[in-house]
Design a protein around this motif. Structure first.
Motif, mmCIF file in Angstrom:
data_model
loop_
_atom_site.group_PDB
_atom_site.id
_atom_site.type_symbol
_atom_site.label_atom_id
_atom_site.label_comp_id
_atom_site.label_asym_id
_atom_site.label_seq_id
_atom_site.Cartn_x
_atom_site.Cartn_y
_atom_site.Cartn_z
ATOM 1 N N ARG A 15 0.853 -1.188 0.000
ATOM 2 C CA ARG A 15 0.000 0.000 0.000
ATOM 3 C C ARG A 15 0.886 1.234 0.000
ATOM 4 N NH1 ARG A 15 -5.501 -1.345 2.253
ATOM 5 N NH2 ARG A 15 -5.736 0.862 1.896
ATOM 6 N N HIS A 16 0.439 2.243 -0.672
ATOM 7 C CA HIS A 16 1.186 3.503 -0.761
ATOM 8 C C HIS A 16 0.485 4.565 0.061
ATOM 9 C CE1 HIS A 16 1.438 7.554 -2.611
ATOM 10 N NE2 HIS A 16 2.696 7.315 -2.431
ATOM 11 N N SER A 17 1.289 5.356 0.725
ATOM 12 C CA SER A 17 0.771 6.520 1.427
ATOM 13 C C SER A 17 1.700 7.684 1.116
ATOM 14 C CB SER A 17 0.757 6.269 2.939
ATOM 15 O OG SER A 17 0.501 7.478 3.620
ATOM 16 N N ASP A 18 1.118 8.816 0.797
ATOM 17 C CA ASP A 18 1.962 9.971 0.510
ATOM 18 C C ASP A 18 2.397 10.687 1.791
ATOM 19 O OD1 ASP A 18 -0.415 11.188 1.236
ATOM 20 O OD2 ASP A 18 -0.653 12.304 -0.617
ATOM 21 N N GLY A 19 1.886 10.246 2.933
ATOM 22 C CA GLY A 19 2.216 10.885 4.205
ATOM 23 C C GLY A 19 3.707 11.014 4.482
ATOM 24 N N PRO A 20 4.486 9.925 4.392
ATOM 25 C CA PRO A 20 5.930 10.053 4.666
ATOM 26 C C PRO A 20 6.639 11.006 3.708
ATOM 27 C CG PRO A 20 5.260 7.755 4.739
ATOM 28 C CD PRO A 20 4.084 8.535 4.209
ATOM 29 N N GLY A 26 7.966 18.631 4.172
ATOM 30 C CA GLY A 26 7.770 19.658 5.187
ATOM 31 C C GLY A 26 9.009 19.835 6.057
ATOM 32 N N GLY A 27 9.692 18.730 6.354
ATOM 33 C CA GLY A 27 10.925 18.813 7.142
ATOM 34 C C GLY A 27 12.022 19.568 6.424
ATOM 35 N N THR A 28 12.156 19.346 5.118
ATOM 36 C CA THR A 28 13.186 20.062 4.372
ATOM 37 C C THR A 28 12.846 21.543 4.272
ATOM 38 O OG1 THR A 28 12.189 19.503 2.237
ATOM 39 C CG2 THR A 28 13.919 18.052 3.048
ATOM 40 N N ALA A 84 12.432 19.515 -1.285
ATOM 41 C CA ALA A 84 11.019 19.550 -0.869
ATOM 42 C C ALA A 84 10.100 19.370 -2.075
ATOM 43 C CB ALA A 84 10.708 20.859 -0.147
ATOM 44 N N GLY A 85 10.377 20.088 -3.149
ATOM 45 C CA GLY A 85 9.568 19.947 -4.364
ATOM 46 C C GLY A 85 9.662 18.563 -4.966
ATOM 47 N N LYS A 86 10.840 17.984 -4.933
ATOM 48 C CA LYS A 86 11.035 16.639 -5.498
ATOM 49 C C LYS A 86 10.286 15.598 -4.676
ATOM 50 C CE LYS A 86 15.463 17.868 -7.490
ATOM 51 N NZ LYS A 86 16.919 17.806 -7.348
ATOM 52 N N LEU A 87 10.312 15.741 -3.359
ATOM 53 C CA LEU A 87 9.593 14.788 -2.505
ATOM 54 C C LEU A 87 8.093 14.868 -2.744
ATOM 55 C CD1 LEU A 87 11.660 15.299 0.757
ATOM 56 C CD2 LEU A 87 11.541 13.197 -0.600
ATOM 57 N N ARG A 88 7.571 16.074 -2.903
ATOM 58 C CA ARG A 88 6.145 16.233 -3.207
ATOM 59 C C ARG A 88 5.811 15.623 -4.573
ATOM 60 N NH1 ARG A 88 6.562 20.491 0.240
ATOM 61 N NH2 ARG A 88 4.903 20.509 1.783
ATOM 62 N N ALA A 89 6.714 15.784 -5.528
ATOM 63 C CA ALA A 89 6.495 15.219 -6.862
ATOM 64 C C ALA A 89 6.459 13.688 -6.804
ATOM 65 C CB ALA A 89 7.586 15.685 -7.828
ATOM 66 N N VAL A 90 7.298 13.083 -5.965
ATOM 67 C CA VAL A 90 7.281 11.621 -5.814
ATOM 68 C C VAL A 90 5.930 11.175 -5.263
ATOM 69 C CG1 VAL A 90 8.221 9.699 -4.467
ATOM 70 C CG2 VAL A 90 9.770 11.297 -5.583
ATOM 71 N N ALA A 91 5.436 11.864 -4.244
ATOM 72 C CA ALA A 91 4.139 11.506 -3.656
ATOM 73 C C ALA A 91 3.032 11.592 -4.712
ATOM 74 C CB ALA A 91 3.822 12.420 -2.475
ATOM 75 N N ARG A 92 3.051 12.660 -5.511
ATOM 76 C CA ARG A 92 2.050 12.826 -6.577
ATOM 77 C C ARG A 92 2.171 11.719 -7.614
ATOM 78 N NH1 ARG A 92 3.107 18.051 -6.371
ATOM 79 N NH2 ARG A 92 4.665 17.919 -7.998
ATOM 80 N N ALA A 93 3.384 11.477 -8.084
ATOM 81 C CA ALA A 93 3.604 10.478 -9.134
ATOM 82 C C ALA A 93 3.230 9.084 -8.656
ATOM 83 C CB ALA A 93 5.058 10.509 -9.595
ATOM 84 N N GLN A 94 3.574 8.772 -7.420
ATOM 85 C CA GLN A 94 3.253 7.445 -6.905
ATOM 86 C C GLN A 94 1.740 7.274 -6.768
ATOM 87 O OE1 GLN A 94 5.653 6.621 -3.491
ATOM 88 N NE2 GLN A 94 5.713 4.458 -3.946
ATOM 89 N N GLY A 95 1.063 8.308 -6.331
ATOM 90 C CA GLY A 95 -0.392 8.250 -6.248
ATOM 91 C C GLY A 95 -1.032 8.086 -7.613
ATOM 92 N N GLU A 96 -0.520 8.807 -8.614
ATOM 93 C CA GLU A 96 -1.053 8.692 -9.976
ATOM 94 C C GLU A 96 -0.790 7.299 -10.544
ATOM 95 O OE1 GLU A 96 0.878 11.932 -11.977
ATOM 96 O OE2 GLU A 96 -0.372 13.438 -10.981
#
Length: 116
Positions: A15-20, A26-28, A84-96
């Motif tokens: 299962r995938h979660s974009d939370g981490p 957010g940490g970066t 930070a932008g790259k991590l958000r992009a990974v979450a988006r791409a993985q969800g898609e």
């Protein structure tokens, strides 16, 4: 025993979660914020050192060290901001990707009686 979805009873095992990913982003961004005033604080501390030390020979070396730290701080801020932008992009791409895979199984799920 694993079912058709890869897990037991036909349920997905992964299962995938974009939370981490989003927490890491957010940490970066927090690091960017925390490092923001450091350059100014370093410059102010150096000014106080120069005023108290007079014409010591080591001041030139201290100035070079300060400039080196300022470059490093700015580089770290830039890297954290970019990350930070790259991590958000990974979450988006993985969800898609997850949604695309789920959708691709919809026709098969309909023929086999649906998901469990």
């Amino acid at each position: 025993m694993a079912g058709p979805g890869g897990g037991s009873g036909g349920r997905p095992a992964l299962r995938h979660s974009d939370g981490p990913w989003l927490r890491a982003a957010g940490g970066t961004e927090g690091l960017v914020t925390q490092l923001g005033p450091v350059r100014t604080e370093l410059a102010a501390a150096h000014e106080g050192l120069v005023a108290g030390a007079g014409a010591l020979k080591a001041l030139a070396e201290l100035d070079a060290v300060r400039e080196s730290w300022q470059r490093r701080i700015e580089a770290a801020r830039g890297e954290c901001g970019s990350l930070a932008g790259k991590l958000r992009a990974v979450a988006r791409a993985q969800g898609e990707t997850n949604e695309a895979v789920r959708s691709s199984f919809a026709p098969v799920a309909g023929r086999t009686g649906g998901e469990r």
